[in-house]
Each structure stands twice: as C-alpha cells, then as structure tokens.
Scaffold this motif. Structure first.
Motif, mmCIF file in Angstrom:
data_model
loop_
_atom_site.group_PDB
_atom_site.id
_atom_site.type_symbol
_atom_site.label_atom_id
_atom_site.label_comp_id
_atom_site.label_asym_id
_atom_site.label_seq_id
_atom_site.Cartn_x
_atom_site.Cartn_y
_atom_site.Cartn_z
ATOM 1 N N GLN A 14 171.090 98.016 -48.134
ATOM 2 C CA GLN A 14 171.340 97.645 -46.458
ATOM 3 C C GLN A 14 171.136 96.480 -46.132
ATOM 4 O O GLN A 14 169.653 96.163 -46.336
ATOM 5 N N ASN A 15 171.842 95.729 -46.088
ATOM 6 C CA ASN A 15 171.917 94.731 -45.309
ATOM 7 C C ASN A 15 170.766 93.607 -45.736
ATOM 8 O O ASN A 15 170.225 92.945 -45.439
ATOM 9 N N THR A 16 170.550 93.703 -47.546
ATOM 10 C CA THR A 16 170.037 92.955 -48.419
ATOM 11 C C THR A 16 170.383 92.501 -49.530
ATOM 12 O O THR A 16 171.818 93.535 -50.429
ATOM 13 N N ARG B 16 158.838 95.904 -49.017
ATOM 14 C CA ARG B 16 158.444 94.882 -48.406
ATOM 15 C C ARG B 16 160.156 93.662 -49.298
ATOM 16 O O ARG B 16 160.334 93.345 -47.457
ATOM 17 N N ARG C 275 161.993 101.081 -41.622
ATOM 18 C CA ARG C 275 162.823 102.004 -41.695
ATOM 19 C C ARG C 275 163.648 102.289 -42.963
ATOM 20 O O ARG C 275 163.277 103.354 -43.197
ATOM 21 N N LYS C 276 163.121 101.749 -44.146
ATOM 22 C CA LYS C 276 163.935 101.814 -44.954
ATOM 23 C C LYS C 276 162.616 103.099 -46.097
ATOM 24 O O LYS C 276 162.811 104.156 -46.499
ATOM 25 N N GLY D 87 163.413 93.527 -47.300
ATOM 26 C CA GLY D 87 163.217 93.634 -45.197
ATOM 27 C C GLY D 87 163.531 94.888 -45.252
ATOM 28 O O GLY D 87 163.633 95.768 -45.569
ATOM 29 N N TYR D 88 163.949 95.684 -43.407
ATOM 30 C CA TYR D 88 163.508 96.403 -43.271
ATOM 31 C C TYR D 88 162.809 97.972 -43.896
ATOM 32 O O TYR D 88 163.392 98.448 -43.532
ATOM 33 N N GLY E 267 168.601 106.697 -42.172
ATOM 34 C CA GLY E 267 169.095 105.727 -43.107
ATOM 35 C C GLY E 267 170.135 106.225 -43.474
ATOM 36 O O GLY E 267 170.823 105.089 -44.301
ATOM 37 N N ARG F 29 156.297 101.432 -48.043
ATOM 38 C CA ARG F 29 156.351 99.515 -47.524
ATOM 39 C C ARG F 29 156.142 98.270 -47.817
ATOM 40 O O ARG F 29 157.309 97.894 -48.173
#
Ligand code: SF4
Length: 244
Positions: free
Chosen positions: A54-56, A92, A99-100, A95-96, A139, A88
């Motif tokens: 997502q967004n990556t 890393r 949340r992820k 990103g995000y 998510g 996390r």
C-alpha cells in the motif's frame, strides 16, 4: 468531470466497454505472455505483501519480506510470536510501519480467532463472507481485500488498482470519477461469458498484465505512442503528456 467524460455512459454502452476491455486483455497477454502472479512463494507472503505494498513501490516491499524471511518470521507462527514493535523494524523499508505492523498483527489475530490460524480454512469460506470479513479489518480496503482473495486464497476476485483505473478512464470506458465497484463491475464483465473454472485464472492474469502496461507505459504521463494499447485509444484523446 469534463463534458466529454459526462457523456461517456451514454456513448459507451456497458457491453461495448466490456468487449473492448476483453480485447485490451487479449492484446496485453499476447504482448507480455503469462505473468504467473503474485510474485510470492507462499499464500501468507501474498497476504503480507498485499499489506506492505500500500502506497509503496514493490522493491521496498521485497526488502521487508526478505527481512522477515531471513529471520524465519514469514509464517503465521512467526508473525504470531513477534511483537508489533519488532515487526515495525523489519518492515521499515515499506514505510507506514506503525500502521502496517498493526494491520498485519490484526490479520494474524483474526486468522487465529476465526480460522484456527489457517489460511486454508479461510480459503474455504464463501468469497462474499471472506471479503466482508477482510474489509472489516484495520488497514484493508477493497484493493487489498481483493488481492488477498485472488492471489492468496484462489478465489475469483477482480482487483482494481490505479493502473486499471487509468486505462479505463483514459480509454473512455468509464468516467474519471467512477467508484471502485464500478470499475470492478466493468472488468468482471470482460470475462462474463467464460466458464467459472477459468475465471480466476483470467482475473489473475488480467491484474498482472494491467500492472505491466501501467509500469511500462501508462504512468502519470502516458507513453501512448509505444504502448500495445494504442489501438484502442480514442482518436480524440491526447496521446502524449495527458494527465490522469
Ligand atoms: S499509455 Fe496510452 S495507449 Fe497505453 S494504456 Fe495508457 S492511455 Fe492507453
């Protein structure tokens, strides 16, 4: 929405749009060949990749997946055992991470609670119920839910992404402001007459070749002159430098 776009639903009947999208699919399969997606080794890797992408960019997702794999964590058991904070760190690169990581842990908890920690049991669920349950998780939007259903669970779910949205709107098959469900319905219509047994395979290949043409040609600035889909581009549309 432009006046040209407003006229689309009247000037492009649904059946015609679906037939054109089918021709687009056939052209892309002929151009790129079988894609054999999703690029993952296991269904769980598909699930984790669907969250991380997502967004990556996918290259960043791959780094996170390899981090998890190298630590022996790319399994239900591994992701269950790891703390959210540790997760996390491993994801890393995508990103995000806050949340992820929370969303992936929520998925594992859901799988444990409802399906004894088994993706195979989730795959036995009816597609409609499985989709509703996935959409209720943090998510998970329609694209992530459909990617999990199709590529991890082998169910006939049509995935709509930004690349597909660009193709159908730039080719004037749908208006720019169309909802996810409207793009999905059009794309499903392209395979309506196919036997149910082959539909999942077509959905699988369809999304994969749309991603290919999107990456190679139909980005923010379309490169229509060298694109295999130039044959279907409405003549009145600008072919270079038109915005999404
Ligand atoms: S690059 Fe141009 S011809 Fe190719 S899919 Fe996009 S709009 Fe169509």
């Amino acid at each position: 929405m432009s006046s040209r776009q407003r006229k689309l639903s009247a000037s492009t009947p649904a059946g015609d749009a679906a037939s054109r999208l089918r021709a687009i699919y056939e052209r892309l399969v002929g151009t790129y060949g079988p894609q054999q997606w999703w690029p993952a080794k296991t269904p769980l890797e598909v699930v984790v990749g669907a969250y991380l992408t997502q967004n990556t960019a996918w290259t960043a997702v791959e780094k996170s997946l390899r981090n998890l794999e190298s630590q022996g964590l790319l399994s239900v058991v591994g992701l269950r055992a790891i703390s959210e904070e540790e997760l996390r760190v491993h994801i890393r690169p995508s990103g995000y991470m806050i949340r992820k990581a929370a969303a992936i842990k929520a998925f594992i908890a859901f799988l444990d609670r409802e399906y004894e920690g088994s993706l195979e049991k989730l795959a036995e669920e009816s597609p409609h119920i499985a989709r509703e349950r996935l959409l209720a998780l943090p998510g998970v939007g329609p694209e992530t839910a459909d990617a999990i259903l199709l590529y991890a669970l082998g169910q006939p779910a049509m995935v709509v992404d930004e690349y597909l949205r660009r193709v159908v709107t730039r080719h004037e098959l749908l208006p720019i402001a169309s909802k996810y469900s409207e793009v999905q319905r059009l794309a499903e219509g392209a395979f309506e007459g196919d036997p149910a047994a082959t539909r999942t395979q077509h959905y699988n290949e369809f999304h994969a070749v749309i991603v290919q043409v999107g990456k190679n040609h139909c980005g923010r600035v379309p490169k229509c002159e060298t694109c295999p889909l130039l044959f279907d581009l409405p003549a009145a549309l600008p072919r270079k430098g038109s915005a999404a």
